[in-house]
Design a protein around this motif. Structure first.
Motif, PDB file in Angstrom:
ATOM      1  N   VAL A 149      19.347  -2.201   2.031  1.00 43.19           N
ATOM      2  CA  VAL A 149      18.020  -2.170   2.632  1.00 43.19           C
ATOM      3  C   VAL A 149      17.969  -3.271   3.681  1.00 43.19           C
ATOM      4  O   VAL A 149      18.241  -4.433   3.383  1.00 43.19           O
ATOM      5  N   ASP A 150      17.655  -2.895   4.907  1.00 43.08           N
ATOM      6  CA  ASP A 150      17.553  -3.872   5.987  1.00 43.08           C
ATOM      7  C   ASP A 150      16.556  -4.964   5.611  1.00 43.08           C
ATOM      8  O   ASP A 150      15.469  -4.675   5.102  1.00 43.08           O
ATOM      9  N   LEU A 151      16.916  -6.221   5.853  1.00 41.96           N
ATOM     10  CA  LEU A 151      16.072  -7.346   5.456  1.00 41.96           C
ATOM     11  C   LEU A 151      14.719  -7.302   6.150  1.00 41.96           C
ATOM     12  O   LEU A 151      13.699  -7.683   5.574  1.00 41.96           O
ATOM     13  N   ARG A 152      14.694  -6.822   7.389  1.00 45.40           N
ATOM     14  CA  ARG A 152      13.411  -6.722   8.102  1.00 45.40           C
ATOM     15  C   ARG A 152      12.477  -5.737   7.401  1.00 45.40           C
ATOM     16  O   ARG A 152      11.287  -6.003   7.236  1.00 45.40           O
ATOM     17  N   ILE A 153      13.037  -4.597   7.000  1.00 46.25           N
ATOM     18  CA  ILE A 153      12.231  -3.576   6.314  1.00 46.25           C
ATOM     19  C   ILE A 153      11.742  -4.102   4.971  1.00 46.25           C
ATOM     20  O   ILE A 153      10.593  -3.888   4.577  1.00 46.25           O
ATOM     21  N   LEU A 154      12.622  -4.822   4.265  1.00 41.51           N
ATOM     22  CA  LEU A 154      12.242  -5.383   2.968  1.00 41.51           C
ATOM     23  C   LEU A 154      11.121  -6.401   3.118  1.00 41.51           C
ATOM     24  O   LEU A 154      10.148  -6.390   2.354  1.00 41.51           O
ATOM     25  N   ALA A 155      11.252  -7.282   4.113  1.00 46.79           N
ATOM     26  CA  ALA A 155      10.219  -8.306   4.348  1.00 46.79           C
ATOM     27  C   ALA A 155       8.886  -7.660   4.715  1.00 46.79           C
ATOM     28  O   ALA A 155       7.829  -8.064   4.210  1.00 46.79           O
ATOM     29  N   ALA A 156       8.930  -6.647   5.582  1.00 46.32           N
ATOM     30  CA  ALA A 156       7.703  -5.956   5.979  1.00 46.32           C
ATOM     31  C   ALA A 156       7.091  -5.213   4.802  1.00 46.32           C
ATOM     32  O   ALA A 156       5.863  -5.222   4.608  1.00 46.32           O
ATOM     33  N   GLY A 157       7.945  -4.579   3.974  1.00 46.93           N
ATOM     34  CA  GLY A 157       7.447  -3.850   2.810  1.00 46.93           C
ATOM     35  C   GLY A 157       6.783  -4.752   1.795  1.00 46.93           C
ATOM     36  O   GLY A 157       5.702  -4.437   1.266  1.00 46.93           O
ATOM     37  N   VAL A 158       7.413  -5.900   1.509  1.00 50.81           N
ATOM     38  CA  VAL A 158       6.836  -6.847   0.552  1.00 50.81           C
ATOM     39  C   VAL A 158       5.532  -7.416   1.095  1.00 50.81           C
ATOM     40  O   VAL A 158       4.570  -7.623   0.344  1.00 50.81           O
TER      41      VAL A 158
END
Length: 404
Positions: free
Chosen positions: A145-154
């Motif tokens: 999972v791309d870290l940017r997507i994870l950060a935005a999702g959280v």
């Protein structure tokens, strides 16, 4: 507490607006750092001042509607179990309100800087993150999972602590214009102060005020939300006993139910979806930026560390509230068992049994959410220690991460 109800909805709109505005501002102002990470200018904290002032005014205004009933029941102000006067308590509780807002702000800053870091020279974060994922229990599944997507999702999940309490408080369409927020002195004592929410729950206007206070982080009202029903139950039962009346399990259980709804909201929506997930992601990012370097901590890393400290403090306060509820539940159900020996009064038997079953289920949910919160906090603290202990500053369930 009723007149404070509409103001709590205004505060919820403000909270969503603040989170969005701060995130967008940080996304536009974030700059690349020395270790392939990004930091935000400290001047962004100035953007919070007008929001904090408006939120503070709303909080003090609402406190004026709840403080007298609260003091009439509780009879004192406490700071960590120590009885004090109003002004020290007020200053302490307003500091906690500011910490709640700071916690949300640092979550926004963190998400924005993590997304920005992907465009920094070297793109270190995602490169190292991929290795962390490969050495985790998800590595065999080849999941990345791309870290940017994870950060935005959280970050998006932090809105749950506002959205769900709002849904639990908004009257359904048929009752939208009939809710009696203000009861005028001398008015009929039987004025209906209950209504049905869009989720189908039957609540009082007092429930709405305290539930919404938890959603927007107003610590002065949140503190009352658990202590008030706790002390009200004790006082009511003592008054019934002193007057020779039969103990009313229906009334006592209603106070437990009020505390349960507020604690569940805090532990699940604010505790797990905001603090636990954010805390673990923040510690992982700190480990990634510290990997392969022995240089002093940068501004960006210091900002992440500050966010970790605030998130940890907020998590501990929510666990304390969960423990308080479990004590209330144990005391009241114990008193019912001792008094009635399983033979509830006929006039409330069916209702009380239904309430006890519902409370037992809610208690189980709170315990499970609390365990998940404890696990999340514990794992984050282990990973924080690994920043110093592990050679590459990173840790998975399988042990220290070894970077290529």
């Amino acid at each position: 507490a009723g007149p404070a109800g509409p103001w709590m909805f205004y505060a919820a709109v403000l909270a969503v607006g603040v989170q969005t505005a701060i995130f967008v501002a940080a996304l536009n102002k974030a700059e690349c750092g020395d270790h392939g990470n990004a930091s935000y200018p400290m001047s962004l904290w100035l953007y919070l001042i007008p929001f904090a002032l408006v939120r503070g005014i709303i909080e003090v205004h609402c406190l004026g509607f709840t403080l007298i009933p609260f003091y009439q029941v509780v009879g004192k102000f406490n700071i960590f179990g120590v009885t004090t006067t109003f002004w020290p308590w007020f200053m302490y509780i307003m500091i906690f309100s500011l910490l709640n807002m700071s916690d949300l702000a640092t979550d926004c800053f963190f998400a924005a800087t993590t997304i920005t870091a992907d465009s920094c020279p070297g793109k270190k974060l995602n490169h190292v993150w991929r290795q962390v994922m490969q050495q985790s229990m998800f590595g065999a599944l080849d999941i990345h999972v791309d870290l940017r997507i994870l950060a935005a999702g959280v970050w998006l999940l932090t809105f749950a602590q506002v959205i769900f309490p709002v849904l639990e408080s908004v009257p359904k369409c048929q009752e939208l214009n009939t809710v009696k927020w203000v009861v005028v002195a001398g008015e009929n004592a039987n004025v209906e102060t209950h209504y049905t929410t869009v989720t189908g729950h039957r609540v009082t206007i007092g429930d709405t005020v305290y539930t919404m206070a938890e959603a927007v982080g107003m610590a002065s009202l949140t503190a009352q939300g658990i202590e008030y029903p706790d002390q009200k139950e004790i006082k009511t039962r003592e008054d019934e006993t002193s007057q020779g009346k039969q103990f009313s399990p229906t009334r006592s259980l209603s106070y437990v139910a009020a505390a349960a709804a507020r604690v569940e909201s805090r532990v699940a929506y604010a505790g797990f979806f905001e603090n636990a997930l954010q805390l673990n992601l923040q510690v992982t990012l700190l480990g990634i930026t510290r990997s392969g370097t022995d240089s002093p901590m940068t501004l960006a890393e210091g900002q992440v560390m500050a966010s970790i400290c605030i998130s940890t403090l907020m998590t501990l306060t929510k666990l304390k509230e969960a423990w308080t509820f479990l004590e209330i539940y144990r005391r009241v159900t114990g008193a019912i068992e001792v008094t009635f020996q399983g033979n509830l009064p006929a006039d409330c038997k069916e209702e009380c049994q239904g309430t006890l079953k519902a409370l037992a289920f809610t208690r189980l949910q709170i315990i499970l959410w609390s365990l998940a919160l404890c696990a999340g906090l514990g794992y984050a603290l282990v990973k924080l220690g690994a920043v110093v202990y592990c050679e590459d500053s990173l840790f998975n369930v399988t042990g220290c991460v070894e970077l290529a």
